[in-house]
Design a protein around this motif. Structure first.
Motif, PDB file in Angstrom:
ATOM      1  N   THR A 128      16.624  12.509  -1.357  1.00 51.63           N
ATOM      2  CA  THR A 128      16.016  13.412  -2.351  1.00 51.63           C
ATOM      3  C   THR A 128      15.173  12.783  -2.852  1.00 51.63           C
ATOM      4  O   THR A 128      14.775  13.126  -4.273  1.00 51.63           O
ATOM      5  CB  THR A 128      17.349  13.693  -3.148  1.00 51.63           C
ATOM      6  N   TRP A 129      14.315  12.046  -2.277  1.00 50.42           N
ATOM      7  CA  TRP A 129      13.142  11.359  -2.741  1.00 50.42           C
ATOM      8  C   TRP A 129      12.014  12.347  -3.214  1.00 50.42           C
ATOM      9  O   TRP A 129      11.903  13.435  -2.387  1.00 50.42           O
ATOM     10  CB  TRP A 129      12.576  10.413  -1.894  1.00 50.42           C
ATOM     11  N   THR A 130      11.380  12.032  -4.160  1.00 54.35           N
ATOM     12  CA  THR A 130      10.124  12.974  -4.218  1.00 54.35           C
ATOM     13  C   THR A 130       8.943  12.062  -3.458  1.00 54.35           C
ATOM     14  O   THR A 130       8.760  11.080  -3.618  1.00 54.35           O
ATOM     15  CB  THR A 130       9.725  12.649  -5.861  1.00 54.35           C
ATOM     16  N   TRP A 131       8.419  13.123  -2.812  1.00 53.12           N
ATOM     17  CA  TRP A 131       7.204  12.664  -1.758  1.00 53.12           C
ATOM     18  C   TRP A 131       5.799  12.846  -2.275  1.00 53.12           C
ATOM     19  O   TRP A 131       5.678  14.102  -2.887  1.00 53.12           O
ATOM     20  CB  TRP A 131       7.454  13.273  -0.202  1.00 53.12           C
ATOM     21  N   GLY A 132       4.751  12.156  -2.028  1.00 59.10           N
ATOM     22  CA  GLY A 132       3.656  12.426  -2.304  1.00 59.10           C
ATOM     23  C   GLY A 132       2.670  11.993  -1.162  1.00 59.10           C
ATOM     24  O   GLY A 132       2.801  11.016  -0.397  1.00 59.10           O
ATOM     25  N   CYS A 133       1.702  12.778  -0.851  1.00 62.91           N
ATOM     26  CA  CYS A 133       0.900  12.691   0.347  1.00 62.91           C
ATOM     27  C   CYS A 133      -0.452  11.948   0.200  1.00 62.91           C
ATOM     28  O   CYS A 133      -1.416  12.656  -0.593  1.00 62.91           O
ATOM     29  CB  CYS A 133       0.686  14.048   0.992  1.00 62.91           C
ATOM     30  N   LEU A 134      -0.736  10.864   0.809  1.00 61.49           N
ATOM     31  CA  LEU A 134      -1.778  10.185   0.289  1.00 61.49           C
ATOM     32  C   LEU A 134      -2.906  10.467   1.192  1.00 61.49           C
ATOM     33  O   LEU A 134      -4.174  10.591   0.571  1.00 61.49           O
ATOM     34  CB  LEU A 134      -1.565   8.631   0.639  1.00 61.49           C
ATOM     35  N   MET A 135      -2.753  11.134   2.140  1.00 60.39           N
ATOM     36  CA  MET A 135      -3.950  11.881   2.844  1.00 60.39           C
ATOM     37  C   MET A 135      -4.468  13.032   2.184  1.00 60.39           C
ATOM     38  O   MET A 135      -5.786  13.191   1.950  1.00 60.39           O
ATOM     39  CB  MET A 135      -3.280  12.557   4.164  1.00 60.39           C
ATOM     40  N   ARG A 136      -3.700  13.818   1.512  1.00 62.98           N
ATOM     41  CA  ARG A 136      -4.178  15.069   0.769  1.00 62.98           C
ATOM     42  C   ARG A 136      -4.745  14.273  -0.664  1.00 62.98           C
ATOM     43  O   ARG A 136      -5.924  14.986  -0.899  1.00 62.98           O
ATOM     44  CB  ARG A 136      -2.820  15.942   0.507  1.00 62.98           C
ATOM     45  N   LEU A 137      -4.112  13.275  -1.063  1.00 62.08           N
ATOM     46  CA  LEU A 137      -4.683  12.878  -2.383  1.00 62.08           C
ATOM     47  C   LEU A 137      -6.195  12.204  -2.007  1.00 62.08           C
ATOM     48  O   LEU A 137      -7.015  12.589  -2.725  1.00 62.08           O
ATOM     49  CB  LEU A 137      -3.745  11.566  -2.878  1.00 62.08           C
ATOM     50  N   ASP A 138      -6.266  11.556  -0.885  1.00 66.30           N
ATOM     51  CA  ASP A 138      -7.634  11.099  -0.370  1.00 66.30           C
ATOM     52  C   ASP A 138      -8.711  12.136  -0.475  1.00 66.30           C
ATOM     53  O   ASP A 138      -9.702  12.197  -0.835  1.00 66.30           O
ATOM     54  CB  ASP A 138      -7.372  10.280   0.758  1.00 66.30           C
ATOM     55  N   ALA A 139      -8.229  13.354   0.292  1.00 71.03           N
ATOM     56  CA  ALA A 139      -8.991  14.586   0.479  1.00 71.03           C
ATOM     57  C   ALA A 139      -9.604  14.804  -0.778  1.00 71.03           C
ATOM     58  O   ALA A 139     -10.552  15.234  -1.044  1.00 71.03           O
ATOM     59  CB  ALA A 139      -8.409  15.425   1.195  1.00 71.03           C
ATOM     60  N   ARG A 140      -8.468  15.163  -1.821  1.00 75.84           N
ATOM     61  CA  ARG A 140      -9.029  15.643  -3.098  1.00 75.84           C
ATOM     62  C   ARG A 140      -9.928  14.909  -3.801  1.00 75.84           C
ATOM     63  O   ARG A 140     -10.898  15.438  -4.515  1.00 75.84           O
ATOM     64  CB  ARG A 140      -7.610  15.887  -3.809  1.00 75.84           C
ATOM     65  N   ILE A 141      -9.596  13.614  -3.704  1.00 73.37           N
ATOM     66  CA  ILE A 141     -10.634  12.415  -4.667  1.00 73.37           C
ATOM     67  C   ILE A 141     -11.970  12.396  -4.179  1.00 73.37           C
ATOM     68  O   ILE A 141     -12.817  12.544  -4.803  1.00 73.37           O
ATOM     69  CB  ILE A 141      -9.830  11.332  -4.734  1.00 73.37           C
ATOM     70  N   HIS A 142     -12.145  12.395  -2.968  1.00 71.61           N
ATOM     71  CA  HIS A 142     -13.212  12.389  -1.961  1.00 71.61           C
ATOM     72  C   HIS A 142     -13.818  13.948  -1.652  1.00 71.61           C
ATOM     73  O   HIS A 142     -14.921  13.603  -1.007  1.00 71.61           O
ATOM     74  CB  HIS A 142     -13.138  11.387  -1.005  1.00 71.61           C
ATOM     75  N   HIS A 143     -13.378  14.905  -2.080  1.00 71.04           N
ATOM     76  CA  HIS A 143     -13.723  16.226  -1.781  1.00 71.04           C
ATOM     77  C   HIS A 143     -14.025  16.095  -0.174  1.00 71.04           C
ATOM     78  O   HIS A 143     -15.239  16.780   0.227  1.00 71.04           O
ATOM     79  CB  HIS A 143     -15.062  16.542  -2.640  1.00 71.04           C
TER      80      HIS A 143
END
Length: 158
Positions: A128-143
């Motif tokens: 039941t963990w909360t997951w975060g996606c680093l690939m999507r975060l990286d894409a958002r930060i670097h546009h």
């Protein structure tokens, strides 16, 4: 967060990268598998703040064959898995390590699906963990568009 940019794969508050580095907030997890949609054969978890290795283990796929394409990427073979613990054996420590933290992964939907599938196969409670996606975060930060992870394709190295 929008449907086009789902950084969090489970309902969670939107966090900025600095918040993810607050001690005790997040871990980074990676798995290697027998194939896409296969069994987990390696899992590593590090503390997102310190980089300390919390878990780094091979996992016995209990007879599931390793697809040649997967083996060519991660270089894990059946001989290397001999004597490794099963997923059911590592599950209690893995759950304890990740529960209550945001579990970050590159392409988190993949790792989330693999962990959940092995839980189902082993009749274990799904995380039941909360997951975060680093690939999507990286894409958002670097546009940019989503990028493939360019590591050595071993769980701890990735």
């Amino acid at each position: 967060m929008t449907e086009k940019d789902p950084i969090m794969t489970v309902s969670a508050p939107q966090l900025d990268p600095a918040e993810l580095l607050t001690p005790g907030t997040a871990v980074i997890l990676d798995t290697e598998t027998t194939d896409l949609g296969g069994r987990v054969i390696e899992v590593a978890v590090i503390d997102a703040t310190t980089g300390a290795t919390l878990i780094d283990t091979l996992v016995d796929p209990q007879g599931a064959p390793i697809h040649p394409d997967a083996a060519a990427k991660h270089h894990i073979d059946a001989d290397e898995l001999a004597g490794a613990p099963t997923f059911a054996q590592i599950w209690p420590e893995l759950d304890r390590t990740c529960r209550g933290r945001i579990v970050l992964a590159w392409n988190a939907p993949f790792d989330q699906a693999e962990i959940t599938a092995d839980c189902i196969r082993e009749h274990l409670p799904a995380p039941t963990w909360t997951w975060g996606c680093l690939m999507r975060l990286d894409a958002r930060i670097h546009h940019t568009r989503w990028q493939r992870l360019g590591g050595g394709h071993r769980a701890l190295g990735d």
